[in-house]
Design a protein around this motif. Structure first.
Motif, mmCIF file in Angstrom:
data_model
loop_
_atom_site.group_PDB
_atom_site.id
_atom_site.type_symbol
_atom_site.label_atom_id
_atom_site.label_comp_id
_atom_site.label_asym_id
_atom_site.label_seq_id
_atom_site.Cartn_x
_atom_site.Cartn_y
_atom_site.Cartn_z
ATOM 1 N N TYR A 43 0.118 13.757 5.154
ATOM 2 C CA TYR A 43 -1.255 14.260 5.248
ATOM 3 C C TYR A 43 -1.303 15.662 4.624
ATOM 4 C CZ TYR A 43 -5.923 14.998 7.146
ATOM 5 O OH TYR A 43 -7.277 15.206 7.274
ATOM 6 N N PRO A 44 -2.336 15.974 3.850
ATOM 7 C CA PRO A 44 -3.459 15.101 3.492
ATOM 8 C C PRO A 44 -3.058 14.057 2.443
ATOM 9 C CG PRO A 44 -3.668 17.185 2.350
ATOM 10 C CD PRO A 44 -2.476 17.330 3.273
ATOM 11 N N VAL A 45 -3.745 12.925 2.475
ATOM 12 C CA VAL A 45 -3.491 11.858 1.496
ATOM 13 C C VAL A 45 -4.276 12.192 0.234
ATOM 14 C CG1 VAL A 45 -3.749 9.409 0.981
ATOM 15 C CG2 VAL A 45 -3.115 10.153 3.300
ATOM 16 N N GLU A 46 -3.566 12.373 -0.862
ATOM 17 C CA GLU A 46 -4.207 12.761 -2.121
ATOM 18 C C GLU A 46 -4.505 11.555 -3.011
ATOM 19 O OE1 GLU A 46 -1.377 15.499 -3.673
ATOM 20 O OE2 GLU A 46 -1.834 17.053 -2.180
ATOM 21 N N LYS A 47 -3.625 10.548 -2.944
ATOM 22 C CA LYS A 47 -3.832 9.338 -3.750
ATOM 23 C C LYS A 47 -3.393 8.116 -2.948
ATOM 24 C CE LYS A 47 -1.198 10.532 -7.149
ATOM 25 N NZ LYS A 47 -0.474 10.475 -8.457
ATOM 26 N N ILE A 48 -3.963 6.994 -3.304
ATOM 27 C CA ILE A 48 -3.607 5.715 -2.688
ATOM 28 C C ILE A 48 -3.316 4.707 -3.786
ATOM 29 C CG2 ILE A 48 -4.423 3.797 -1.236
ATOM 30 C CD1 ILE A 48 -6.243 5.825 0.190
ATOM 31 N N SER A 49 -2.222 3.980 -3.626
ATOM 32 C CA SER A 49 -1.899 2.893 -4.556
ATOM 33 C C SER A 49 -1.995 1.568 -3.817
ATOM 34 C CB SER A 49 -0.494 3.063 -5.137
ATOM 35 O OG SER A 49 -0.400 4.263 -5.887
ATOM 36 N N PHE A 50 -2.557 0.576 -4.513
ATOM 37 C CA PHE A 50 -2.834 -0.725 -3.902
ATOM 38 C C PHE A 50 -2.364 -1.806 -4.856
ATOM 39 C CE2 PHE A 50 -5.371 -4.257 -2.377
ATOM 40 C CZ PHE A 50 -5.544 -4.007 -1.016
ATOM 41 N N ARG A 51 -1.625 -2.775 -4.319
ATOM 42 C CA ARG A 51 -1.167 -3.883 -5.166
ATOM 43 C C ARG A 51 -1.237 -5.184 -4.384
ATOM 44 N NH1 ARG A 51 4.674 -4.905 -7.732
ATOM 45 N NH2 ARG A 51 5.270 -3.427 -6.121
ATOM 46 N N VAL A 52 -1.731 -6.220 -5.023
ATOM 47 C CA VAL A 52 -1.740 -7.564 -4.455
ATOM 48 C C VAL A 52 -0.701 -8.388 -5.204
ATOM 49 C CG1 VAL A 52 -3.071 -9.653 -4.033
ATOM 50 C CG2 VAL A 52 -4.166 -7.411 -3.812
ATOM 51 N N VAL A 53 0.320 -8.836 -4.482
ATOM 52 C CA VAL A 53 1.412 -9.606 -5.091
ATOM 53 C C VAL A 53 1.170 -11.083 -4.800
ATOM 54 C CG1 VAL A 53 3.900 -9.968 -5.160
ATOM 55 C CG2 VAL A 53 2.978 -7.677 -4.748
ATOM 56 N N LEU A 88 0.848 -1.185 0.000
ATOM 57 C CA LEU A 88 0.000 0.000 0.000
ATOM 58 C C LEU A 88 0.885 1.237 0.000
ATOM 59 C CD1 LEU A 88 -3.144 0.415 0.220
ATOM 60 C CD2 LEU A 88 -2.782 0.787 2.664
ATOM 61 N N TYR A 89 0.545 2.201 -0.842
ATOM 62 C CA TYR A 89 1.281 3.464 -0.908
ATOM 63 C C TYR A 89 0.317 4.619 -0.651
ATOM 64 C CZ TYR A 89 4.683 0.635 -3.541
ATOM 65 O OH TYR A 89 5.562 -0.336 -3.951
ATOM 66 N N LEU A 90 0.774 5.595 0.145
ATOM 67 C CA LEU A 90 0.038 6.837 0.325
ATOM 68 C C LEU A 90 0.819 7.960 -0.334
ATOM 69 C CD1 LEU A 90 -1.038 6.574 4.092
ATOM 70 C CD2 LEU A 90 -2.220 5.698 2.061
ATOM 71 N N HIS A 91 0.117 8.798 -1.100
ATOM 72 C CA HIS A 91 0.756 9.901 -1.824
ATOM 73 C C HIS A 91 0.246 11.233 -1.280
ATOM 74 C CE1 HIS A 91 1.920 7.092 -5.192
ATOM 75 N NE2 HIS A 91 0.847 6.451 -4.731
ATOM 76 N N VAL A 148 5.818 10.051 -1.042
ATOM 77 C CA VAL A 148 5.177 8.736 -1.031
ATOM 78 C C VAL A 148 5.715 7.941 0.147
ATOM 79 C CG1 VAL A 148 4.718 6.619 -2.314
ATOM 80 C CG2 VAL A 148 5.048 8.770 -3.546
ATOM 81 N N THR A 149 4.827 7.222 0.838
ATOM 82 C CA THR A 149 5.255 6.316 1.896
ATOM 83 C C THR A 149 4.606 4.953 1.668
ATOM 84 O OG1 THR A 149 5.422 6.015 4.292
ATOM 85 C CG2 THR A 149 3.390 7.026 3.474
ATOM 86 N N GLU A 150 5.311 3.902 2.045
ATOM 87 C CA GLU A 150 4.910 2.542 1.695
ATOM 88 C C GLU A 150 4.697 1.688 2.939
ATOM 89 O OE1 GLU A 150 7.229 -1.446 0.131
ATOM 90 O OE2 GLU A 150 7.785 0.478 -0.756
ATOM 91 N N ALA A 151 3.706 0.822 2.888
ATOM 92 C CA ALA A 151 3.502 -0.202 3.920
ATOM 93 C C ALA A 151 3.382 -1.550 3.225
ATOM 94 C CB ALA A 151 2.252 0.088 4.740
ATOM 95 N N ARG A 152 4.163 -2.512 3.670
ATOM 96 C CA ARG A 152 4.101 -3.870 3.117
ATOM 97 C C ARG A 152 3.443 -4.778 4.168
ATOM 98 N NH1 ARG A 152 7.526 -4.697 -1.313
ATOM 99 N NH2 ARG A 152 7.432 -6.937 -0.915
ATOM 100 N N ILE A 153 2.333 -5.356 3.822
ATOM 101 C CA ILE A 153 1.655 -6.310 4.708
ATOM 102 C C ILE A 153 2.023 -7.693 4.195
ATOM 103 C CG2 ILE A 153 -0.554 -6.956 5.724
ATOM 104 C CD1 ILE A 153 -1.603 -4.187 4.856
ATOM 105 N N ASP A 154 3.193 -8.155 4.611
ATOM 106 C CA ASP A 154 3.777 -9.351 4.000
ATOM 107 C C ASP A 154 4.208 -10.392 5.022
ATOM 108 O OD1 ASP A 154 5.875 -8.007 5.141
ATOM 109 O OD2 ASP A 154 7.081 -7.832 3.307
ATOM 110 N N HIS A 155 3.719 -10.279 6.264
ATOM 111 C CA HIS A 155 4.132 -11.242 7.279
ATOM 112 C C HIS A 155 3.411 -12.579 7.128
ATOM 113 C CE1 HIS A 155 0.680 -8.967 8.833
ATOM 114 N NE2 HIS A 155 0.343 -10.076 9.472
ATOM 115 N N LYS A 156 2.354 -12.618 6.304
ATOM 116 C CA LYS A 156 1.691 -13.876 6.005
ATOM 117 C C LYS A 156 0.921 -13.723 4.702
ATOM 118 C CE LYS A 156 -2.801 -13.231 8.265
ATOM 119 N NZ LYS A 156 -3.778 -13.816 9.211
ATOM 120 N N LEU A 157 0.591 -14.853 4.056
ATOM 121 C CA LEU A 157 -0.203 -14.813 2.834
ATOM 122 C C LEU A 157 -1.663 -14.540 3.184
ATOM 123 C CD1 LEU A 157 1.231 -17.783 0.738
ATOM 124 C CD2 LEU A 157 1.493 -15.333 0.294
#
Length: 453
Positions: free
Chosen positions: A389-399, A352-355, A360-369
């Motif tokens: 803040y404020p968050v203008e855009k959000i990027s989402f990716r499922v790997v 997940l990315y917040l813009h 841009v800042t990134e969070a990886r939720i990868d500790h489990k499938l």
């Protein structure tokens, strides 16, 4: 009350000026040779107050009434260091005395037992912890004879010093006001009965911070409240291989001190969440603090007064939080609630990315499938190193790791991103989002519609 406080400070300054010709007493600085051959225990007490933060005054154990800056009726905080294998002074002594003095007008007594803690033989240093505790306990008895109140005594112990604090508290019948243990030492204290280490009966309130339980630290719980930074194990930014030298061995253990210092500086509001395990916490299962209402979730640091009564009723409470690698250590956390409706079952991790502007800042939720299938509600905890803040855009990716064959579609009927500990900020939503696995999709968040929730 403020006029009285100003008068006391001015009096301290005046008395200090009268004794300006007195040399400062510094923490014992031993050389490598002394630590190698071993040192005999000798305990010193160095006094710091708001009036002499730059110049410690060594107190006599037997007659401290002639020290004009030491007022037994003031709150007193003892700072107790741990094992010193090379004999060098702790690098954090000056920082902690200044930061404690900023919290309240108090006596700060640095317990210098470097002669006794500086020894290549760790077992000798462990044996000296009880002797050090007996020495300080006798001093505290003399303080109470002069009118000091045990309720106003706070013991802060680092590593072996945490157990010294525990022994002092036990010798005083658990009547001291508070003990703070910063990553209590594990070697020689793991698996021993409570009376042989720091435990909740040693003070009216015992709070403990864990950062290195898989090496030099002690596995908890050991207090009324135990804070676990990043699960109490490996700390971000610390070396992962032995080729990094000394830092590989001490970084995780020392992080407890630096986190506590940062919390005293009030630049690190490190909120912790009650939970049964760190795994449950990062899985988003423990993001409320019902047991502490109307107070908020506990915050690491000097002032635990608003949670004190609840903690004493709850018994031993474990609380968890995550940090960044650098000060101010605080992560910005969001709860991510999704409702998936894709046709094919897919397993993957989320990035997940917040813009905000160009940042841009990134969070990886990868500790489990994670499981993506038809009509599945999923709650995730996304933790970011930066607060944009404020968050203008959000990027989402499922790997998913699928590198051959067709790319399957993943459909999110709803995604809602809610700030965890910033209630003044509204949640952000997006509805009916279709994306391909392993492909990033970017969207502008919209206001959350209650009819969709």
């Amino acid at each position: 009350m403020m006029d009285l406080w100003r008068f006391m400070v001015l009096l301290d300054v005046f008395l200090l000026a009268r004794g300006a010709d007195k040399m400062c007493d510094n923490f014992s600085d031993l050389d490598f040779h002394e630590a190698f051959i071993g040192t005999n225990l000798y305990v010193r007490l160095l006094l710091y107050t708001r009036a002499n933060l730059d110049c410690g005054h060594e107190l006599s154990h037997n007659d401290f009434t002639n020290e004009p800056l030491f007022h037994v009726m003031r709150p007193t905080t003892f700072v107790i260091h741990g094992y010193r294998p090379t004999g060098a002074p702790p690098i954090w002594i000056d920082h902690i005395t200044r930061l404690l003095a900023a919290q309240a007008d108090m006596n700060i007594l640095v317990v210098d037992w470097n002669r006794g803690a500086a020894n290549f033989n760790y077992f000798t240093a462990v044996a000296n912890t009880r002797h050090t505790a007996a020495n300080i306990t006798a001093f505290i008895h003399r303080m109470t004879d002069e009118g000091a109140c045990l309720d106003s005594i706070h013991l802060i112990g680092v590593s072996l010093g945490a157990h010294v604090a525990g022994f002092i508290g036990a010798m005083l019948g658990g009547r001291v006001g508070r003990i703070t243990g910063l990553d209590p030492a594990g070697p020689m204290f793991a698996g021993v009965p409570p009376e042989e280490r720091l435990d909740p009966t040693d003070a009216q309130l015992v709070d403990v911070l864990h950062t290195d339980m898989n090496s030099f630290g002690l596995r908890g719980p050991n207090g009324h409240i135990d804070f676990y930074a990043n699960g109490g194990l490996d700390q971000p930014g610390c070396p992962k291989t032995i080729f990094s030298g000394k830092a590989y061995f001490v970084c995780d253990h020392q992080r407890s001190v630096f986190l506590y210092l940062c919390s005293l500086n009030r630049t690190c509001p490190l909120t912790a969440y009650p939970c049964s395990s760190y795994a449950d916490f990062i899985n988003g299962l423990c993001v409320q603090c019902e047991a502490f209402k109307p107070a908020s979730c506990p915050v690491l640091g000097y002032d635990l007064s608003q949670w004190r009564d609840k903690l004493l009723k709850l018994g031993q409470t474990k609380v968890y939080f995550s940090t960044t690698a650098e000060p101010p250590y605080r992560k910005t956390s969001y709860i991510v609630d999704t409702l998936t409706w894709n046709q094919h079952l897919r397993w993957g991790i989320v990035i997940l990315y917040l813009h905000s502007g160009k940042n841009v800042t990134e969070a990886r939720i990868d500790h489990k499938l994670l499981r993506f299938e038809q009509h599945t509600n999923m709650r995730l905890l996304a933790q970011f190193d930066e607060d944009l803040y404020p968050v203008e855009k959000i990027s989402f990716r499922v790997v998913t790791g699928n590198v051959i064959g067709p790319r399957y579609k993943i459909r999110l009927l709803r995604i809602m991103i809610t700030p965890l500990d910033l209630p003044e900020r509204p949640p952000m939503c997006r509805y009916d989002l279709v994306m391909e696995e392993n492909t990033e999709v970017t969207f502008k968040p919209v206001s959350c519609d209650e009819s969709h929730l």
